[in-house]
Motif scaffolding. Structure first.
Motif, PDB file in Angstrom:
ATOM      1  N   LEU A 102       0.841  -1.186   0.000  1.00 40.97           N
ATOM      2  CA  LEU A 102       0.000   0.000   0.000  1.00 40.97           C
ATOM      3  C   LEU A 102       0.882   1.243   0.000  1.00 40.97           C
ATOM      4  O   LEU A 102       1.963   1.252   0.582  1.00 40.97           O
ATOM      5  N   GLY A 103       0.393   2.285  -0.659  1.00 43.02           N
ATOM      6  CA  GLY A 103       1.123   3.540  -0.693  1.00 43.02           C
ATOM      7  C   GLY A 103       0.488   4.568   0.215  1.00 43.02           C
ATOM      8  O   GLY A 103      -0.742   4.686   0.274  1.00 43.02           O
ATOM      9  N   GLY A 104       1.312   5.319   0.958  1.00 40.61           N
ATOM     10  CA  GLY A 104       0.818   6.346   1.864  1.00 40.61           C
ATOM     11  C   GLY A 104       1.196   7.735   1.385  1.00 40.61           C
ATOM     12  O   GLY A 104       2.174   7.915   0.645  1.00 40.61           O
ATOM     13  N   LEU A 105       0.434   8.723   1.811  1.00 42.74           N
ATOM     14  CA  LEU A 105       0.664  10.101   1.372  1.00 42.74           C
ATOM     15  C   LEU A 105       0.134  11.070   2.413  1.00 42.74           C
ATOM     16  O   LEU A 105      -0.961  10.879   2.948  1.00 42.74           O
ATOM     17  N   SER A 106       0.905  12.122   2.688  1.00 44.17           N
ATOM     18  CA  SER A 106       0.412  13.200   3.530  1.00 44.17           C
ATOM     19  C   SER A 106      -0.530  14.070   2.702  1.00 44.17           C
ATOM     20  O   SER A 106      -0.136  14.616   1.664  1.00 44.17           O
ATOM     21  N   LEU A 107      -1.762  14.213   3.154  1.00 47.20           N
ATOM     22  CA  LEU A 107      -2.719  15.028   2.409  1.00 47.20           C
ATOM     23  C   LEU A 107      -2.358  16.507   2.443  1.00 47.20           C
ATOM     24  O   LEU A 107      -2.916  17.299   1.687  1.00 47.20           O
ATOM     25  N   LEU A 108      -1.419  16.880   3.298  1.00 52.46           N
ATOM     26  CA  LEU A 108      -0.942  18.254   3.304  1.00 52.46           C
ATOM     27  C   LEU A 108      -0.057  18.544   2.098  1.00 52.46           C
ATOM     28  O   LEU A 108       0.210  19.702   1.783  1.00 52.46           O
ATOM     29  N   GLN A 109       0.407  17.494   1.424  1.00 57.96           N
ATOM     30  CA  GLN A 109       1.275  17.679   0.257  1.00 57.96           C
ATOM     31  C   GLN A 109       0.503  17.892  -1.032  1.00 57.96           C
ATOM     32  O   GLN A 109       1.094  18.209  -2.060  1.00 57.96           O
ATOM     33  N   THR A 110      -0.796  17.705  -1.006  1.00 57.73           N
ATOM     34  CA  THR A 110      -1.566  17.827  -2.237  1.00 57.73           C
ATOM     35  C   THR A 110      -1.980  19.260  -2.528  1.00 57.73           C
ATOM     36  O   THR A 110      -2.596  19.529  -3.561  1.00 57.73           O
ATOM     37  N   ALA A 111      -1.661  20.170  -1.626  1.00 57.96           N
ATOM     38  CA  ALA A 111      -2.120  21.549  -1.786  1.00 57.96           C
ATOM     39  C   ALA A 111      -0.988  22.538  -1.973  1.00 57.96           C
ATOM     40  O   ALA A 111      -1.187  23.742  -1.880  1.00 57.96           O
ATOM     41  N   GLY A 112       0.233  22.056  -2.236  1.00 57.64           N
ATOM     42  CA  GLY A 112       1.362  22.965  -2.369  1.00 57.64           C
ATOM     43  C   GLY A 112       1.719  23.567  -1.022  1.00 57.64           C
ATOM     44  O   GLY A 112       1.632  22.920   0.010  1.00 57.64           O
ATOM     45  N   GLY A 113       2.098  24.828  -1.019  1.00 57.71           N
ATOM     46  CA  GLY A 113       2.457  25.476   0.235  1.00 57.71           C
ATOM     47  C   GLY A 113       3.880  25.149   0.643  1.00 57.71           C
ATOM     48  O   GLY A 113       4.660  24.560  -0.115  1.00 57.71           O
ATOM     49  N   ALA A 114       4.231  25.531   1.865  1.00 49.19           N
ATOM     50  CA  ALA A 114       5.581  25.320   2.356  1.00 49.19           C
ATOM     51  C   ALA A 114       5.893  23.839   2.487  1.00 49.19           C
ATOM     52  O   ALA A 114       5.051  23.059   2.931  1.00 49.19           O
TER      53      ALA A 114
END
Length: 355
Positions: A102-114
Motif C-alpha cells: 500500500l502507498g501512503g501520502l500526507s494530504l498536506l502535500q496535495t495543496a502545495g504550500g511550504a
C-alpha cells in the motif's frame, strides 16, 4: 463493474462501517476485496475511476474507507504510473496490483504550500529530513510519496519504502475519517538512492505537484459524491418514516424543498466531476483550473448537503452509528483539505486573469 462495486461495498463494508469508525479499526481483508480484483488496475480512464470511487463511497457509506481507497489507488499510484522509471514500475506495480503493498501520502502535500521536508545531496544519494502529518494509510503503508525541497527552493518527489533507515512512522488519531489509518512520517537524515527519485530532480513543483493536486481535487471529490448520494437516499427514507407532532416529516413543504436541494446539489457535483475527469482523459490544458473549481463547488455542496441531511434527521443525527452523523463530522475535514478555499480560489482567479 460500477454497480458490482457499489453492491460489493454495500454488502461487505456498510454493515461494519459504524463499528469500524467507532473503534478506529482497519480491515485489510475488506480493503483488498474492494481494490484488488482488477477494480482499480491500470487501463481505466479517469471517468471510469471516478465512477468507481463514487460507487465505493455510496455503497460503503464510509468516508474513511473511501479516502483510503482513493489515496492508495489514485493519489500515490497514478503519479508512479505517470513519472516512474521502468525499474520503479517493474518493482512497485505488481505487488500494488496484488494488494501486497500500500502507498501512503500526507494530504498536506496535495495543496502545495511550504514544504515540510528538506533534501540535500550526499554523494550519489539524497538525505531527507523533516516530518509529514496527516499521512493517510501511514501505519499500513509499504512506501510513501514524499515531496522535498532543496536549498534552492526547487522540489523533488521521492518514492520511499517504509523500512528505509532514518524513516519512522508514528500513529496519529485525527477526529475525522476514523476508519482510515493515519500516521506521521518522520525523516531524520533518511538516506535514499537516486533510484528513489520520482520524476526529474527539481521538477516536482512544475510537473508532479500540479498533477497530485488535481488528482486530490477530482478523485477524493468523486468518493464524497458517493457519500452525498447515500445521504440523499437516507434523507428520503427519513421523510417517509420520521414524524413530528404526529405527522410524517414528508408532509412538510420545507422538508420536501430540502430534499430537492440535496438532489440538485448532488447532480451538479456529478456533472462537474464527470466533466473534469473527461478533461483529464483528454489532457486538456485547463484541467488544473477546472479541477480546482470542481473541488471548491464540491466542498460547498458537501457542507450544504451534510447540514441539510442532519436537519432532516433531527435528534437521530446525534447517533454516531448513523451515516449522517459521521458524514457531518468528516465533512469539515474534507472542506478544509486540498488547500481549502485559500488555495482553490487563487487558482481559479489566476486562470480567469491569465496570470
Amino acid at each position: 463493474m460500477i454497480e458490482q462495486v457499489r453492491q460489493l461495498a454495500g454488502h461487505l463494508a456498510r454493515p461494519t462501517a459504524a463499528a469500524r469508525d467507532r473503534h478506529r479499526e482497519w480491515d485489510e481483508t475488506l480493503f483488498k476485496a474492494l481494490t484488488v480484483p482488477g477494480t482499480f488496475g491500470g487501463g481505466l480512464s479517469a471517468v471510469q475511476t471516478c465512477a468507481l470511487l463514487t460507487a465505493v463511497g455510496e455503497g460503503s457509506q464510509d468516508p474513511g474507507l473511501a479516502l483510503a481507497v482513493a489515496t492508495h489507488a489514485v493519489l500515490v499510484t497514478v503519479p508512479l504510473r505517470a513519472f516512474g522509471t521502468a525499474a520503479q514500475l517493474e518493482r512497485y506495480l505488481p505487488p500494488i496490483a496484488a494488494g501486497e503493498w500500500l502507498g501512503g501520502l500526507s494530504l498536506l502535500q496535495t495543496a502545495g504550500g511550504a514544504a515540510a521536508v528538506t533534501v540535500k545531496a550526499a554523494a550519489d544519494d539524497w538525505l531527507l529530513s523533516g516530518s509529514l502529518d496527516l499521512v493517510a494509510l501511514g501505519p499500513k503503508a509499504h512506501h510513501f510519496l514524499v515531496i522535498a525541497e532543496h536549498s534552492t527552493g526547487s522540489r523533488t518527489a521521492f518514492l520511499i519504502d517504509a523500512d528505509t533507515p532514518g524513516l519512522r512512522v508514528e500513529e496519529s488519531t485525527p477526529a475525522a475519517l476514523r476508519s482510515c489509518p493515519w500516521g506521521r512520517v518522520v525523516l531524520d537524515d533518511c538516506r535514499v538512492p537516486a533510484t528513489a527519485v520520482l520524476g526529474g530532480v527539481g521538477t516536482a513543483a512544475a510537473e508532479l505537484e500540479p498533477l497530485l493536486a488535481a488528482l486530490d481535487w477530482v478523485f477524493v471529490s468523486a468518493a464524497w459524491l458517493g457519500i452525498l448520494r447515500a445521504l440523499a437516499s437516507d434523507s428520503l427514507s427519513v421523510l417517509s418514516t420520521r414524524e413530528v407532532f404526529g405527522a410524517p416529516v414528508g408532509h412538510s413543504q420545507s422538508a420536501r424543498f430540502a430534499l430537492a436541494d440535496l438532489a440538485i446539489q448532488n447532480e451538479l457535483v456529478a456533472g462537474l466531476i464527470s466533466q473534469v475527469a473527461a478533461g483529464l482523459d483528454a489532457s486538456l490544458p485547463t484541467v488544473y483550473e477546472d479541477a480546482a473549481a470542481a473541488r471548491l463547488f464540491t466542498a460547498s455542496a458537501v457542507r450544504a448537503v451534510t447540514e441539510a441531511a442532519a436537519e432532516l434527521a433531527g435528534p437521530a443525527a446525534a447517533d454516531e452509528g448513523l451515516l449522517v452523523d459521521r458524514a457531518y463530522r468528516d465533512a469539515r475535514f474534507f472542506v478544509s483539505s486540498g488547500g481549502g478555499s485559500e488555495v482553490l480560489r487563487p487558482v481559479i482567479a489566476a486562470s480567469m486573469l491569465k496570470d
